[in-house]
Design a protein around this motif. Structure first.
Motif, PDB file in Angstrom:
ATOM      1  N   GLU A 173      35.115  20.732   1.449  1.00  0.00           N
ATOM      2  CA  GLU A 173      35.291  20.030   2.718  1.00  0.00           C
ATOM      3  C   GLU A 173      34.674  20.850   3.846  1.00  0.00           C
ATOM      4  OE1 GLU A 173      38.928  17.412   4.605  1.00  0.00           O
ATOM      5  OE2 GLU A 173      39.393  19.416   3.835  1.00  0.00           O
ATOM      6  N   ALA A 207      37.276  22.015  13.239  1.00  0.00           N
ATOM      7  CA  ALA A 207      38.574  22.691  13.297  1.00  0.00           C
ATOM      8  C   ALA A 207      39.250  22.415  14.634  1.00  0.00           C
ATOM      9  CB  ALA A 207      38.386  24.198  13.101  1.00  0.00           C
ATOM     10  N   VAL A 260      34.412  25.128  12.931  1.00  0.00           N
ATOM     11  CA  VAL A 260      34.349  24.324  11.718  1.00  0.00           C
ATOM     12  C   VAL A 260      35.214  24.983  10.648  1.00  0.00           C
ATOM     13  CG1 VAL A 260      32.813  23.341   9.960  1.00  0.00           C
ATOM     14  CG2 VAL A 260      31.981  23.650  12.301  1.00  0.00           C
ATOM     15  N   ARG A 261      35.908  24.137   9.879  1.00  0.00           N
ATOM     16  CA  ARG A 261      36.736  24.611   8.786  1.00  0.00           C
ATOM     17  C   ARG A 261      36.009  24.369   7.467  1.00  0.00           C
ATOM     18  NH1 ARG A 261      41.102  21.958   6.245  1.00  0.00           N
ATOM     19  NH2 ARG A 261      40.895  20.305   7.785  1.00  0.00           N
ATOM     20  N   VAL A 284      36.398  24.536   3.374  1.00  0.00           N
ATOM     21  CA  VAL A 284      37.425  24.562   2.341  1.00  0.00           C
ATOM     22  C   VAL A 284      36.760  24.700   0.970  1.00  0.00           C
ATOM     23  CG1 VAL A 284      39.356  23.343   1.272  1.00  0.00           C
ATOM     24  CG2 VAL A 284      38.935  23.110   3.736  1.00  0.00           C
ATOM     25  N   THR A 321      40.360  28.716   2.582  1.00  0.00           N
ATOM     26  CA  THR A 321      39.793  28.094   3.778  1.00  0.00           C
ATOM     27  C   THR A 321      39.229  29.168   4.694  1.00  0.00           C
ATOM     28  OG1 THR A 321      41.377  26.268   3.656  1.00  0.00           O
ATOM     29  CG2 THR A 321      40.287  26.625   5.768  1.00  0.00           C
ATOM     30  N   ASP A 322      38.075  28.880   5.280  1.00  0.00           N
ATOM     31  CA  ASP A 322      37.461  29.808   6.232  1.00  0.00           C
ATOM     32  C   ASP A 322      37.199  29.065   7.528  1.00  0.00           C
ATOM     33  OD1 ASP A 322      36.461  32.129   7.233  1.00  0.00           O
ATOM     34  OD2 ASP A 322      34.923  32.398   5.707  1.00  0.00           O
ATOM     35  N   HIS A 323      37.147  29.797   8.631  1.00  0.00           N
ATOM     36  CA  HIS A 323      36.870  29.219   9.949  1.00  0.00           C
ATOM     37  C   HIS A 323      35.632  29.894  10.516  1.00  0.00           C
ATOM     38  CE1 HIS A 323      37.214  28.463  14.277  1.00  0.00           C
ATOM     39  NE2 HIS A 323      37.912  27.389  13.949  1.00  0.00           N
TER      40      HIS A 323
END
Length: 388
Positions: free
Chosen positions: A175, A179, A184-185, A187, A192-194
């Protein structure tokens, strides 16, 4: 002191490896993700060779981008010490009176492209490997070259890592969404990373990851076939790679080892691919009839029986022009998709442009006709052609 912008690159293949390189070169904190690893054979970059050519059938707007790509190919070779391109010239052949060939000639002249027009007799004298029907010409593009795609993808990704990029191999992204609060997130199955921005360049998996794209990208199965010459002197005179617009819309590239010739066909011969993970990689005897026909008519000194057959995937748009730009309403998510068989030669330029968009939100390079929300100008006869 400015904090480097954190940018995710989803897909480290033909485009994504170049995006990572150009972002890392500009000091961004780059995090790459790939469901396999750079140089894999599951997308469109396989087959050991692609054509670089400036003589372009179709949209004249590509010429400045091809010049940008040409310089960046040289820069990538210099920075990595790898031989990624062999300057050989390239041939484009077709009916002299056709709109595509007339546009190619007028665009080449207007942009000062180093080229030469060869009639039937001159082509036979210099490049006897080919046959031209009556009323057809060949254009020799002296900027043409043969690119090593797998080596190029690996070289660009490795250079990005040398410059500080991090690449998560064998890590499919599930995904990519805006965010809360900005950014942006990302997945994955690992978590999960930002990030501040993301560039999505996942090739044939684009519809799976971004099902709501404003324009459709149709995924097609592309077959390539390798043939041995029946004459020992077939490669004499340089035997440059070639594209034919008519009577068979096809391309050919002498293999890097100088023993065989790789052939590919146009969009109309490519079967749809409903699910990229289930690509049928087996090429059956009944699928090679068109290769045999074009060899008999246009290259009779090749053995019509192939020594190798392979299947790959390409993404096509209705206009034949790729999607390049931010998602509508989501400036932090930049998309590169649907290069319709023409993208590999442009990949360093696309890397530079995507870096501009991810870091600055704009680019000085002329890409308005490539925006995801727009429709690029292209004549119907030039749409959906497989151009390596």
């Amino acid at each position: 002191m400015d904090i480097p912008k954190r940018v995710a690159v989803i897909g480290a293949g033909s485009m994504g490896s170049q995006v990572m390189w150009r972002l890392a070169a500009r000091g961004a904190e780059v995090i790459g993700y790939d469901r396999y690893a750079p140089g894999h054979d599951r997308g469109a970059a396989g087959g050991e060779s692609r054509i670089f050519r400036a003589a372009h059938l179709g949209e004249p707007g590509y010429l400045p981008l091809l010049r940008l790509a040409d310089g960046l190919w040289e820069q990538l070779q210099a920075e990595t010490g790898r031989s990624l391109r062999r300057r050989s010239g390239s041939l484009v052949m077709g009916e002299a009176a056709s709109p595509a060939m007339r546009l190619l000639l007028s665009t080449s002249a207007a942009h000062g492209l180093d080229h030469e027009v060869l009639d039937r007799e001159e082509l036979a004298r210099r490049y006897p490997q080919h046959r031209l029907p009556d009323g057809h010409i060949a254009v020799l593009d002296r900027l043409g070259a043969v690119i090593r795609p797998e080596a190029s993808v690996q070289a660009a990704a490795a250079r990005a890592e040398q410059l500080g990029a991090r690449l998560h191999r064998y890590t499919p992204v599930r995904e990519v969404v805006p965010a809360a609060g900005g950014g942006v997130r990302i997945v994955t199955d690992q978590g999960t990373d930002h990030v501040d921005a993301a560039v999505v360049t996942v090739g044939p998996w684009i519809n799976t990851l971004l099902p709501d794209l404003p324009r459709t990208v149709e995924i097609r199965r592309v077959i390539c076939s390798w043939h041995l010459p029946t004459r020992h002197d077939w490669f004499a005179g340089g035997a440059p790679p070639f594209v034919r617009a008519t009577p068979h819309d096809c391309f050919g590239i002498p293999s890097p080892d100088g023993n065989s010739v790789k052939l590919g066909l146009s969009f109309k011969y490519h079967a749809p691919v409903p699910e990229p993970e289930r690509l049928d990689r087996t090429v059956r005897p009944e699928e090679i009839g068109t290769f045999r026909e074009l060899i008999r008519e246009l290259m009779p000194d090749l053995n019509p029986d192939p020594i190798r057959l392979s299947a790959y995937m390409e993404g096509y748009t209705d206009s034949g022009n790729p999607l390049v730009g931010p998602l509508p309403g989501e400036d932090d998510i930049v998309v590169l998709a649907g290069f319709s068989g023409s993208g590999f030669k442009l990949s360093p330029a696309m890397g530079e442009i995507a870096a501009d968009l991810a870091l600055d939100g704009t680019t000085e390079h002329p890409v308005d006709f490539l925006a995801p929300a727009g429709v690029g100008a292209m004549t119907p006869g030039d749409r959906r052609r497989h151009r390596p």
